[in-house]
Design an enzyme around this catalytic site. Structure first.
Site, mmCIF file in Angstrom:
data_model
loop_
_atom_site.group_PDB
_atom_site.id
_atom_site.type_symbol
_atom_site.label_atom_id
_atom_site.label_comp_id
_atom_site.label_asym_id
_atom_site.label_seq_id
_atom_site.Cartn_x
_atom_site.Cartn_y
_atom_site.Cartn_z
ATOM 1 N N GLY A 1 -34.372 13.694 -9.887
ATOM 2 C CA GLY A 1 -33.885 14.855 -10.618
ATOM 3 C C GLY A 1 -33.577 16.045 -9.734
ATOM 4 O O GLY A 1 -33.070 17.068 -10.224
ATOM 5 N N GLU A 2 -33.867 15.926 -8.451
ATOM 6 C CA GLU A 2 -33.623 17.050 -7.537
ATOM 7 C C GLU A 2 -32.558 16.658 -6.504
ATOM 8 O O GLU A 2 -31.383 16.583 -6.823
ATOM 9 C CB GLU A 2 -34.945 17.494 -6.905
ATOM 10 C CG GLU A 2 -35.925 18.027 -7.962
ATOM 11 C CD GLU A 2 -37.193 18.593 -7.380
ATOM 12 O OE1 GLU A 2 -37.118 19.537 -6.582
ATOM 13 O OE2 GLU A 2 -38.289 18.083 -7.719
ATOM 14 N N MET A 3 -32.961 16.347 -5.279
ATOM 15 C CA MET A 3 -31.963 16.045 -4.251
ATOM 16 C C MET A 3 -31.533 14.576 -4.265
ATOM 17 O O MET A 3 -30.509 14.209 -3.701
ATOM 18 C CB MET A 3 -32.503 16.479 -2.897
ATOM 19 C CG MET A 3 -32.738 17.992 -2.855
ATOM 20 S SD MET A 3 -33.721 18.586 -1.456
ATOM 21 C CE MET A 3 -32.479 18.643 -0.176
ATOM 22 N N ALA B 1 -29.131 17.682 -7.932
ATOM 23 C CA ALA B 1 -27.884 17.350 -7.244
ATOM 24 C C ALA B 1 -26.812 16.845 -8.196
ATOM 25 O O ALA B 1 -25.625 17.102 -8.005
ATOM 26 C CB ALA B 1 -28.157 16.310 -6.162
#
Length: 328
Positions: A140-142, A98
């Site tokens: 590290g993602e959403m 994100a």
């Protein structure tokens, strides 16, 4: 009989002869071998029998919901694109999160994922439900900070309270993180991707071209099925990457989950279904083409230097594993 009538008669006889010709003995034997060693994809995933239309509809909306990311920029579909002819991936080596940080592993396809014995490259999630909970809270993602913030966004939305109530009619408080994950999993269980290979295994001898049949034979005779077996042609075991000849990587794979030294460099064997559509390849996304991936697998896993001809044959066969609705 006139010449015209004679020619027409000959054509009719030839056509009838062609119609009457069934598959060759070699094709029959190959079909039988493929059915025994690999098999056709089931029509539904485990657990799908309990999924209601309301649960699936909620799961689909959540799958595409960018509110599940901290800055409202990402959804599950961002890295696992299933729109149009997309094959459940973003076709990037590794995916940006994100806030722009790039991950260290290639995003695997979500198509047929519910048939796999475990989820993620390292098998850290036991099923789709468990897998769906991870990326939303991964920094590290959403990058959502916690479950409470996720649920607040859903409860404050004008639509989600009613949709959760319909999907979970017996629940007092339907909007929970567990229910969110179960809804997404229900939608993902609809992503079954039958291919021409399945038609071939199920008896349609014309579903694969002669080139593809030759590739299937080469795939089997080269030993590829020692890892890529079963209905998914993979997805049901861990294997060491660099089983015969070392593969250069800093990723310790399954070891990061188990802390067992014997699990170093072990990864879940990916399913080869839709593999022609899901490049780049391997856990690190460093292999750009299918042909190069086949060469490297032959060398690193089987200790073989496959010929260009054999690589081309195998690649032709692997193309027959693509979802029939997602190919041009």
């Amino acid at each position: 009989m006139t010449k015209q009538k004679y020619t027409l008669s000959v054509l009719v006889i030839l056509c009838l002869g062609l119609v009457g010709c069934g598959p060759s003995q070699e094709t029959k034997e190959l079909q039988a071998k493929a059915k025994q060693m690999l098999g056709a994809l089931p029509t539904s995933m485990p657990g799908a029998e309990n999924d209601t239309p309301e649960l699936i509809a909620l799961g689909k909306k959540l799958y595409f919901e960018k509110k599940l990311s901290q800055n409202n920029t990402q959804s599950c579909n961002s890295c696992h694109n299933v729109e149009g002819k997309a094959a459940g991936v973003d076709n990037l080596p590794t995916s940006p999160g994100a806030f722009g940080k790039t991950g260290d592993r290639n995003s695997p396809t979500v198509l047929n994922a519910g048939f796999h014995f475990l989820q993620f490259w390292d098998g850290r999630a036991k099923n789709l439900h468990e897998q769906a909970k991870g990326p939303i809270l991964n920094p590290g993602e959403m990058a959502m900070p916690n479950e409470a913030e996720v649920l607040k966004r859903l409860k404050d939305d004008s639509e989600y309270p009613g949709l959760f109530a319909k999907a979970f009619p017996s629940a007092k408080d339907a909007i929970t993180y567990e229910n969110l994950a179960e809804a997404i999993a229900a939608f993902e269980r609809t992503l079954v991707s039958p291919s021409r290979f399945d038609d071939f295994v199920n008896g349609d001898h014309s579903a694969l071209s002669q080139e593809e049949q030759n590739g299937l034979q080469t795939f089997i005779s080269s030993g590829c099925t020692s890892c890529h077996g079963g209905k998914l042609l993979g997805g049901d075991s861990f294997r060491k990457l660099g089983q015969v000849n070392p593969y250069e990587t800093n990723d310790l794979g399954r070891f990061n989950v188990t802390k067992d030294a014997s699990d170093k460099y072990f990864f879940k064997v990916p399913s080869l279904r839709n593999v022609a559509l899901t490049g780049p390849y391997f856990h690190d996304g460093k292999v750009a083409t299918l042909e190069d991936a086949i060469k490297k697998m032959g060398y690193h896993q089987l200790g073989q230097n496959l010929s260009e001809a054999d690589v081309t044959k195998i690649a032709k066969f692997l193309g027959s594993l693509s979802d029939k609705t997602r190919t041009n």
